[in-house]
Design an enzyme around this catalytic site. Structure first.
Site, PDB file in Angstrom:
ATOM      1  N   ASP A 102       0.850  -1.188   0.000  1.00 47.95           N
ATOM      2  CA  ASP A 102       0.000   0.000   0.000  1.00 47.95           C
ATOM      3  C   ASP A 102       0.886   1.238   0.000  1.00 47.95           C
ATOM      4  OD1 ASP A 102      -2.427   1.281  -0.202  1.00 47.95           O
ATOM      5  OD2 ASP A 102      -2.914   1.171   1.926  1.00 47.95           O
ATOM      6  N   GLY A 103       0.302   2.317  -0.476  1.00 53.18           N
ATOM      7  CA  GLY A 103       0.965   3.609  -0.470  1.00 53.18           C
ATOM      8  C   GLY A 103       0.001   4.646   0.077  1.00 53.18           C
ATOM      9  N   ASP A 113      -4.797  -2.737  -3.077  1.00 51.14           N
ATOM     10  CA  ASP A 113      -6.067  -2.037  -3.280  1.00 51.14           C
ATOM     11  C   ASP A 113      -5.951  -1.004  -4.393  1.00 51.14           C
ATOM     12  OD1 ASP A 113      -4.632   0.064  -2.140  1.00 51.14           O
ATOM     13  OD2 ASP A 113      -5.832   0.175  -0.328  1.00 51.14           O
ATOM     14  N   HIS A 134      -9.335  -0.132   2.890  1.00 59.38           N
ATOM     15  CA  HIS A 134     -10.018   0.325   4.104  1.00 59.38           C
ATOM     16  C   HIS A 134     -11.284  -0.486   4.377  1.00 59.38           C
ATOM     17  CE1 HIS A 134      -7.157   3.604   3.918  1.00 59.38           C
ATOM     18  NE2 HIS A 134      -7.535   3.793   2.669  1.00 59.38           N
ATOM     19  N   ASP A 149      -1.231   0.005   5.022  1.00 56.93           N
ATOM     20  CA  ASP A 149      -1.714   1.383   5.023  1.00 56.93           C
ATOM     21  C   ASP A 149      -1.168   2.136   6.235  1.00 56.93           C
ATOM     22  OD1 ASP A 149      -3.576   3.562   4.061  1.00 56.93           O
ATOM     23  OD2 ASP A 149      -4.392   3.215   6.069  1.00 56.93           O
TER      24      ASP A 149
END
Length: 156
Positions: free
Chosen positions: A13-14, A75, A132, A142
């Protein structure tokens, strides 16, 4: 899955505070057969969310020492669509994409080219998850990315 190559799962994730702004990336690299994990994160003072998403994957793949079957769990539709379909056409068109106003260079081309090289080494499978949404590894990645981005907020 491949019988010859080791198999791992790469969760990534970023995050970015502002776009552009201070950003962070995080990954969890898990070897399902042994349960071993490697968790890493980092960031940049001025970047974009898409760049952080790409760098998370690059960093995770780059750490592998030999050709590996990797399931990338993300995601980011940007990253997964780019890897699974867009990149092929970008390469055919000299790393350009067609827009309403004509041909334009692909954004983040240096990062896409690094991923293109890594795809020649590793065999990749792509799994899109909803961000999320309580996915434990995505939430952890995240959190890592957000923590990294916050390190730069003090400097701005």
């Amino acid at each position: 899955m491949s019988d010859q190559k080791p198999e791992v799962i790469l969760y990534t994730d970023g995050a970015c505070s502002g776009n552009p702004g201070p950003g962070g990336w995080g990954f969890i690299l898990r070897h399902p057969k042994t349960g071993k994990e490697l968790i890493q994160s980092g960031g940049l003072k001025m970047t974009t969310n898409n760049q952080m998403e790409l760098i998370a994957v690059i960093e995770g793949l780059s750490i592998l020492k030999k050709p590996t079957f990797v399931e990338i769990v993300s995601d980011s539709a940007y990253v997964l669509n780019g890897l699974s379909s867009w990149m092929q056409n970008w390469k055919k068109n000299n790393w350009r994409r067609k827009t309403k106003s004509g041909w334009e260079p692909v954004k983040n081309v240096e990062l896409w080219q690094k991923l293109d090289h890594l795809m020649t080494i590793h065999e990749l499978k792509f799994t899109k998850i909803k961000g999320h949404s309580g996915h434990p590894e995505n939430e952890q990645c995240d959190s890592l990315a957000v923590q990294e981005s916050k390190k730069f907020l003090k400097e701005l």
